[in-house]
Design an enzyme around this catalytic site. Structure first.
Site, PDB file in Angstrom:
ATOM      1  N   CYS A  43      89.786 -16.360-116.176  1.00 20.60           N
ATOM      2  CA  CYS A  43      91.204 -16.283-115.786  1.00 20.60           C
ATOM      3  C   CYS A  43      91.971 -15.291-116.657  1.00 20.60           C
ATOM      4  O   CYS A  43      92.864 -14.596-116.179  1.00 20.60           O
ATOM      5  CB  CYS A  43      91.849 -17.651-115.837  1.00 20.60           C
ATOM      6  N   HIS A 298      94.425 -22.074-119.455  1.00 22.39           N
ATOM      7  CA  HIS A 298      94.272 -21.299-118.222  1.00 22.39           C
ATOM      8  C   HIS A 298      95.388 -20.254-118.153  1.00 22.39           C
ATOM      9  O   HIS A 298      96.553 -20.567-118.401  1.00 22.39           O
ATOM     10  CB  HIS A 298      94.353 -22.239-117.014  1.00 22.39           C
TER      11      HIS A 298
END
Ligand SMILES: [Zn+2]
Length: 376
Positions: A43, A298
């Site tokens: 990510c 994330h």
């Protein structure tokens, strides 16, 4: 000639045949915003790639990359960034895999499938890119795009002062822990960064006049500012002792859509050169966010489309249109939650005055901590 139908990218004997300027401008998918699939802990790489792809000032330089004068192999960062951007440009589905770039990172000894710090990864990838651009004009232009020139001064208590020029491609800004939302502003973080620091105790510096290590004041003054201003909100606090651990600061940092740098200290040299602060106005166009804690998190990115001036949220392969109110929610986070918290802010300069020149060594140092002052 080989034609790779999967990505719609045409390559002739390893050479890229360009279709049209990046990023995609025909509005097929969210005005050219194409998602990138998560290949397992990728990510951060994805969010960073999006921030490059959706900066036309960056892509217009990169697009001049010429395979006849450069190295076109799997390890070359500019080449594989070009290949990926071509795939994004030609995407028929609105989502592509960054596999070729992840593989390229691995060949450069950068672990692609792991938790990264977005700021550190930005510096790593950007320095590799500069190193591997053989065309000196292109490398210089790319470097100048993000370059913040500063004057660094160190003043001993005896009065002796040393000054040196340095440059950074991002400003690591302190995040002050507060209880109430909106009480700490980005402008205050900028002022704190430029406020002279008292280096005493373990951080003392050698002074040749005093012939010993002395407490000193260290600070920075701006010399020139770039087209793209990268501001890093330093939300990860280093351990203060061997029993401590890295902590994430979830406190609110409010940031404006339009930012002026006219309140920051400017060097005398810059003033004499007429490099005033009148034109130092910026518009926000990208916010890299981190959700989670200091161990596991994330990354996603919010970007403002230069085509329709709307904000979009790019979460790996998912792209959605959002409002400024959604961006405001990233001012802060909460412990034990998965709120997106702003971590890197990219501002674009509205007006420009004066020329910006390059640092002597051609490299940017890690901006994660205040540089240690050299001896006097
Ligand atoms: Zn001294």
């Amino acid at each position: 000639m080989a034609f790779h139908a999967a990505g719609g990218v045409r390559e002739e004997e390893g050479q890229i045949v360009r279709q049209s300027p990046w990023p995609y401008t025909h509005g097929k998918f969210n005005n050219g915003i194409v998602g990138l699939t998560n290949r397992g802990l990728t990510c951060c790489v994805n969010a960073l790639l999006q921030s490059f792809f959706l900066t036309p000032e960056f892509t217009s330089i990169l697009q001049r990359w010429d395979q006849r004068r450069e190295v076109a192999d799997d390890r070359n960062i500019p080449y594989n960034m070009c290949r990926l951007f071509e795939q994004m440009q030609a995407s028929m589905s609105g989502v592509v895999s960054a596999e070729i770039f992840l593989n390229c990172l691995t060949l450069n000894r950068v672990k692609a499938h792991r938790q990264h710090d977005a700021e550190e990864l930005f510096l790593t990838v950007f320095n590799l890119l500069l190193d591997q651009l053989l065309n000196p004009e292109m490398a210089e232009e790319m470097k100048r795009l993000y370059e913040i020139k500063v004057e660094e001064f160190v003043k001993c208590q005896c009065g002796k002062m040393s000054v040196k020029d340095s440059s950074m491609c991002s400003l690591p800004l302190p995040v002050v822990e507060t209880q109430s939302r909106g009480s700490f502003k980005l402008e205050e973080a900028l002022k704190l960064f430029f406020m002279p620091q008292d280096l005493s105790q373990n951080n003392q510096c050698y002074c040749s006049d005093c012939d010993r290590k002395c407490p000193v004041m260290q600070g920075f003054k701006l010399v020139s500012v770039p087209k793209i201003l990268n501001l890093h909100l330093n939300r990860f606090r280093a351990p203060s002792s061997s029993w401590d651990f890295i902590r994430k600061i979830y406190s609110s940092v409010s940031f404006p859509e339009t930012l002026n740098l006219d309140q920051l200290p400017i060097s005398e040299k810059a003033q004499k050169c007429g490099n005033g602060q009148d034109g130092w106005h910026y518009h926000l166009y990208a916010v890299l966010t981190h959700a989670g804690n200091s161990i596991f998190g994330h990354y996603t990115v919010y970007v403002k489309s230069f085509k329709d001036s709307m904000w979009y949220h790019v979460n790996d392969s998912y792209v959605s249109q959002v409002q400024w109110e959604d961006i405001r929610k990233t001012f802060e986070g909460r412990v034990y939650s998965w709120d997106d918290t702003a971590y890197m802010l990219l501002y674009k300069r509205v007006e420009q005055t004066g020329a910006v020149t390059s640092p002597a060594d051609g490299h940017y140092r890690d901006g994660a901590s205040r540089p240690q002052a050299a001896g006097l």
